[in-house]
Scaffold this motif. Structure first.
Motif, short mmCIF file in Angstrom:
data_model
loop_
_atom_site.label_atom_id
_atom_site.label_comp_id
_atom_site.label_asym_id
_atom_site.label_seq_id
_atom_site.Cartn_x
_atom_site.Cartn_y
_atom_site.Cartn_z
N GLY A 9 0.75 -1.32 -0.03
CA GLY A 9 0.01 0.11 0.05
C GLY A 9 0.87 1.29 0.05
O GLY A 9 1.85 1.31 -0.57
N GLY A 36 -7.64 4.05 4.30
CA GLY A 36 -6.36 4.60 4.02
C GLY A 36 -6.16 5.78 3.29
O GLY A 36 -4.99 6.07 2.77
N ALA A 39 -3.50 7.89 4.72
CA ALA A 39 -2.45 7.35 5.28
C ALA A 39 -1.02 7.97 5.39
O ALA A 39 -0.74 8.98 4.27
N ASP A 45 -4.74 5.97 10.20
CA ASP A 45 -5.69 5.79 8.98
C ASP A 45 -5.21 5.12 7.74
O ASP A 45 -4.57 5.84 6.94
N TRP A 46 -4.61 3.93 8.07
CA TRP A 46 -3.80 3.14 7.06
C TRP A 46 -4.93 2.27 6.42
O TRP A 46 -5.76 1.63 7.07
N PRO A 47 -4.51 1.38 5.23
CA PRO A 47 -5.51 0.53 4.83
C PRO A 47 -5.57 -0.69 5.55
O PRO A 47 -4.57 -1.09 6.28
N CYS A 48 -6.78 -1.27 5.51
CA CYS A 48 -6.91 -2.53 6.24
C CYS A 48 -6.38 -3.70 5.28
O CYS A 48 -7.07 -3.34 4.11
N VAL A 89 -0.11 -1.73 6.81
CA VAL A 89 -1.48 -1.93 6.89
C VAL A 89 -1.93 -2.31 8.14
O VAL A 89 -1.21 -2.59 9.03
N TRP A 100 -8.82 0.82 -1.45
CA TRP A 100 -7.69 1.61 -1.47
C TRP A 100 -7.40 2.13 -2.97
O TRP A 100 -7.45 1.41 -3.45
N TRP A 105 -5.07 9.79 -2.47
CA TRP A 105 -4.16 9.88 -1.32
C TRP A 105 -3.15 10.89 -1.88
O TRP A 105 -2.78 11.25 -3.02
#
Length: 364
Positions: A9, A36, A39, A45-48, A89, A100, A105
């Motif tokens: 990511g 995210g 991020a 606030d990062w991607p899952c 992540v 995402w 971003w």
């Protein structure tokens, strides 16, 4: 002992990897990412990571001290995967989020924040730095805006570049909501030589917006009143000041978005239009703050002024409606001591007719 991790990511983006000084081979794993959007900008606030039979690009590399410190500040933990351990992540959770997408971003801002994190003093613990992330983000984006801004001076000031400043040492003796930096440097003189090494301290503050709401139909303005520490510390008998609406520009928002947000938070107002006024450094000798100042067009009927502010920031802000002519008189009589408000009053006096023409609004 060194070990491999798989960056995925936004953490695998070239801009952040360059700052962290990491590189590695690109590999394909299975899975997908959700969320995210902020991020590297907002903590947590990062991607899952979602288990899925879909191809997902990753970057295999050896863990470094810089990467470990950055991950600790950002609250990133390793996530198990059949191909190894993932970094960048969060584990899967039950809340469905948008997929995402790098398009939404801001990698340059995330990279600028990463650079400041690594520049923090080695004896500062990751949790201390994490507590300062909101202001670090504000400061990082302030530096990006400065780098992209037109060169001031109108051709009167000769062009300069980085070679005209020789930074010998940089330290940060204090870092809280704001910070203080000490530089030991020399800079080029007008005769072409360099000054001896000098020591200077700077008060680190990010960019801010200032908005003076004006109702051109009623020809009245709204100013706010609140307690200010600076006058109180100076032993001014009146530390409750009349001001224009103002506040920091949060990381990830535009200048105009910040102006509209502050108007709602501090006065409960929705700005119809924003007219840029004077943008400036209020005290460039020692303070990094840069002000983006606006006249905001708003509907200001009787009773619109009230008490506002964010409770979680202990804000206690009272609005006052005044005829524009009365505010001008107060300035001329020395009853306005707030610099940004004074500047906006003068600017509006000179530009009111042009604004009315642009709005096609008549008075009377």
């Amino acid at each position: 002992m060194s070990r491999d991790v798989l960056l995925v990511g936004p953490l695998a983006h070239a801009a952040i990897c360059d700052v962290l000084g990491v590189s590695g081979e690109k590999v394909m794993i299975s899975g997908r990412l959700q969320g995210g959007k902020h991020a590297g900008i907002k903590a947590g606030d990062w991607p899952c990571f979602i288990d899925a039979e879909l191809p997902l690009e990753a970057r295999r590399m050896i863990m470094t001290p810089e990467l470990a410190r950055y991950a600790a500040v950002m609250g990133l933990h390793e996530v198990a995967h059949e191909r190894g351990v993932l970094l960048g992540v969060l584990p899967q959770h039950g809340v469905r989020q948008e997929e995402w997408a790098e398009a939404g971003w801001q990698p340059m801002l995330a990279a600028a924040i990463a650079r400041i994190i690594l520049d923090e003093a080695e004896n500062m613990q990751p949790e201390q730095i994490a507590g300062r992330l909101p202001m670090i983000g504000v400061w990082a984006e302030s530096r990006l805006r400065a780098a992209a801004a037109p060169v001031s001076g109108g051709g009167v000031v000769a062009a300069h570049d980085a070679s005209d400043i020789r930074l010998r040492e940089r330290r940060q003796p204090f870092a809280g909501f704001f910070a203080v930096e000490e530089w030991r440097l020399s800079h080029r003189k007008f005769d072409g030589s360099f000054t001896p090494q000098i020591r200077r301290e700077g008060f680190i503050m990010g960019d801010a917006v200032v908005v003076l709401p004006w109702d051109p139909v009623r020809d009245r303005v709204l100013v706010i009143e609140q307690f200010r520490l600076g006058p109180a510390m100076r032993h001014d008998p009146q530390p409750w000041m009349l001001e224009a609406i103002a506040g920091r520009i949060d990381a990830g928002e535009t200048v105009e978005e910040a102006a509209r947000r502050e108007a709602e938070e501090e006065a409960g107002l929705r700005m119809q239009h924003l007219f840029p006024a004077v943008h400036c450094y209020p005290s460039p000798g020692a303070v990094t703050e840069f002000l983006y100042q606006f006249i905001g067009i708003a509907d200001l009927p009787d009773g619109v002024a009230g008490v506002h502010g964010l409770a979680d920031e202990a804000e206690d802000i009272r609005g006052h409606l005044l005829p524009r002519s009365e505010l001008g008189r107060m300035l001329r009589d020395g009853e306005i001591t707030n610099g940004p408000l004074s500047m906006l009053i003068l600017w509006l006096e000179g530009q009111a007719s042009r604004i009315l023409s642009d709005l096609d609004v008549g008075q009377g």
